[in-house]
Design a protein around this motif. Structure first.
Motif, PDB file in Angstrom:
ATOM      1  N   VAL B  87      22.211  -1.448  -0.434  1.00 41.71           N
ATOM      2  CA  VAL B  87      23.532  -1.712  -1.006  1.00 41.71           C
ATOM      3  C   VAL B  87      24.566  -1.868   0.112  1.00 41.71           C
ATOM      4  O   VAL B  87      25.456  -2.707   0.049  1.00 41.71           O
ATOM      5  N   ARG B  90      24.495  -5.411   1.415  1.00 43.19           N
ATOM      6  CA  ARG B  90      25.021  -6.390   0.459  1.00 43.19           C
ATOM      7  C   ARG B  90      26.518  -6.248   0.224  1.00 43.19           C
ATOM      8  O   ARG B  90      27.146  -7.143  -0.314  1.00 43.19           O
ATOM      9  N   GLN B  91      27.090  -5.076   0.603  1.00 44.17           N
ATOM     10  CA  GLN B  91      28.534  -4.917   0.447  1.00 44.17           C
ATOM     11  C   GLN B  91      29.301  -5.889   1.336  1.00 44.17           C
ATOM     12  O   GLN B  91      30.468  -6.145   1.104  1.00 44.17           O
ATOM     13  N   GLY B  98      41.632   1.019   4.865  1.00 39.77           N
ATOM     14  CA  GLY B  98      41.224   1.758   3.673  1.00 39.77           C
ATOM     15  C   GLY B  98      39.898   1.302   3.084  1.00 39.77           C
ATOM     16  O   GLY B  98      39.312   2.002   2.264  1.00 39.77           O
ATOM     17  N   THR B 100      35.956   0.684   2.633  1.00 38.68           N
ATOM     18  CA  THR B 100      34.819   1.506   3.045  1.00 38.68           C
ATOM     19  C   THR B 100      33.506   0.782   2.788  1.00 38.68           C
ATOM     20  O   THR B 100      33.406  -0.051   1.889  1.00 38.68           O
ATOM     21  N   ILE B 101      32.510   1.119   3.588  1.00 37.90           N
ATOM     22  CA  ILE B 101      31.135   0.688   3.325  1.00 37.90           C
ATOM     23  C   ILE B 101      30.337   1.977   3.208  1.00 37.90           C
ATOM     24  O   ILE B 101      30.479   2.872   4.037  1.00 37.90           O
ATOM     25  N   VAL B 102      29.541   2.082   2.168  1.00 39.77           N
ATOM     26  CA  VAL B 102      28.842   3.343   1.912  1.00 39.77           C
ATOM     27  C   VAL B 102      27.344   3.111   1.812  1.00 39.77           C
ATOM     28  O   VAL B 102      26.900   2.127   1.214  1.00 39.77           O
ATOM     29  N   LEU B 104      24.637   5.497   0.320  1.00 36.40           N
ATOM     30  CA  LEU B 104      24.409   6.805  -0.298  1.00 36.40           C
ATOM     31  C   LEU B 104      23.128   7.477   0.194  1.00 36.40           C
ATOM     32  O   LEU B 104      23.147   8.651   0.530  1.00 36.40           O
ATOM     33  N   PRO B 105      21.982   6.764   0.263  1.00 33.37           N
ATOM     34  CA  PRO B 105      20.749   7.465   0.663  1.00 33.37           C
ATOM     35  C   PRO B 105      20.846   8.054   2.074  1.00 33.37           C
ATOM     36  O   PRO B 105      20.301   9.125   2.334  1.00 33.37           O
ATOM     37  N   ARG B 107      23.680   8.838   3.574  1.00 31.73           N
ATOM     38  CA  ARG B 107      24.954   9.566   3.653  1.00 31.73           C
ATOM     39  C   ARG B 107      25.846   9.029   4.764  1.00 31.73           C
ATOM     40  O   ARG B 107      26.478   9.774   5.513  1.00 31.73           O
ATOM     41  N   LEU B 108      25.885   7.719   4.878  1.00 30.46           N
ATOM     42  CA  LEU B 108      26.717   7.070   5.890  1.00 30.46           C
ATOM     43  C   LEU B 108      27.962   6.485   5.218  1.00 30.46           C
ATOM     44  O   LEU B 108      27.869   5.902   4.146  1.00 30.46           O
ATOM     45  N   VAL B 109      29.116   6.708   5.860  1.00 28.02           N
ATOM     46  CA  VAL B 109      30.353   6.097   5.367  1.00 28.02           C
ATOM     47  C   VAL B 109      31.050   5.440   6.549  1.00 28.02           C
ATOM     48  O   VAL B 109      31.197   6.043   7.596  1.00 28.02           O
ATOM     49  N   THR B 111      34.665   3.796   7.335  1.00 30.51           N
ATOM     50  CA  THR B 111      36.006   3.603   6.793  1.00 30.51           C
ATOM     51  C   THR B 111      36.833   2.834   7.800  1.00 30.51           C
ATOM     52  O   THR B 111      36.875   3.200   8.973  1.00 30.51           O
TER      53      THR B 111
END
Lengths: 164, 124
Positions: B87, B90-91, B98, B100-102, B104-105, B107-109, B111
């Protein structure tokens, strides 16, 4: 619990689980993560109108637990449980008010599901900026919720299963 | 469609949600500014701060959980990731304050923060 009712719970839970799996094969998230159809909600809506609130909660939460164990991880359990709980709460309240049809209950449930997941993600990832995902997810939630709600309405009307 | 009873309330609810969402979305898009740097965090801990004015490639995370973060032409994006859903890739690119690209699996963010157009470096 009567045998027939027990069988219906099992049937709808496995249906919701299969729909979860199907959905995991269809990645829809392009610009924003979390965009999805919400296919399992067809089974949950059917349960809500056929078995009542308790049935819908059981099926939805068991579905989230099993889907996380089978296709996800601990984090997907947190996101899924938050989304499903908020969605169930909103759908129960709207249905109870008696002022909305299945489609609107589904739309509100879809939007609430996305909101619940974003709220948990904000806490887990400690990133307030994720709130920016909410408006686009709200729009996709309305569209997907409408589609799912109309399908569920059709099923609730046409499928005799579980009818007394 | 005959199989559902449409109440006036349904239409009201759907339009209220759409107007609210599209309104805030429009407001967000019209008020955005170019960001100055990309802050990369893994598991809540800041691991890198990349100025968007300078092209760079880093690998964030460790072990089996890695994401390749690229800064190019004032934008930041994820080009490769170990996560199953991709994901984050593909973002697409992020460049505004402000955004963000996340992942989740993993746990990377990422900003984007600060306003763009500042000096690349200050010599004191």
């Amino acid at each position: 619990m009567k045998t027939e009712r027990l069988a219906l719970y099992g049937l709808l839970t496995s249906l919701a689980l299969i729909l979860s799996y199907l959905e995991s094969l269809l990645p829809l998230s392009f610009a924003v993560p979390g965009v999805k159809l919400g296919l399992p909600n067809i089974a949950v809506l059917f349960a809500l109108y056929r078995l009542g609130g308790r049935g819908a909660c059981t099926i939805s939460l068991v579905r989230v637990l099993l889907a996380s164990i089978l296709f996800g991880n601990l984090f997907s359990l947190a996101y899924g449980a938050a989304g499903a709980s908020l969605s169930l709460l909103v759908m129960l309240l709207l249905k109870k008010s008696g002022k909305f049809s299945v489609a609107a209950v589904s739309v509100a449930g879809g939007v609430a599901h996305n909101a619940g997941q974003i709220i948990v993600a904000i806490f887990v990832l400690e990133t307030r900026g994720l709130i920016y995902y909410l408006p686009p997810l709200c729009v996709s939630g309305v569209a997907a919720g409408l589609l799912i709600g109309l399908s569920a309405a059709l099923l609730i009307k046409r499928a005799d299963i579980g009818k007394k | 469609m005959g199989f559902i009873r449409t109440h006036k309330n349904d239409i009201l609810l759907i339009f209220a949600l759409l107007i609210l969402a599209l309104g805030t979305w429009g407001l967000m898009l019209s008020s955005r500014k170019d960001g100055g740097e990309a802050v990369v965090t893994v598991d809540g801990a800041e691991t890198a701060r990349l100025p968007l004015s300078r092209d760079a490639v880093i690998i964030a995370g460790g072990g089996e959980h890695t994401n390749t973060v690229v800064v190019e032409n004032g934008e930041v994006y994820v080009s490769e990731a170990s996560c199953p859903d991709h994901v984050c890739i593909r973002q697409g690119p992020a460049r505004y304050d402000g955004q963000t690209i996340v992942c989740l699996p993993n746990r990377l963010v990422i900003t984007v923060s600060g306003t763009g157009g500042g000096p690349d470096a200050v010599v004191q």
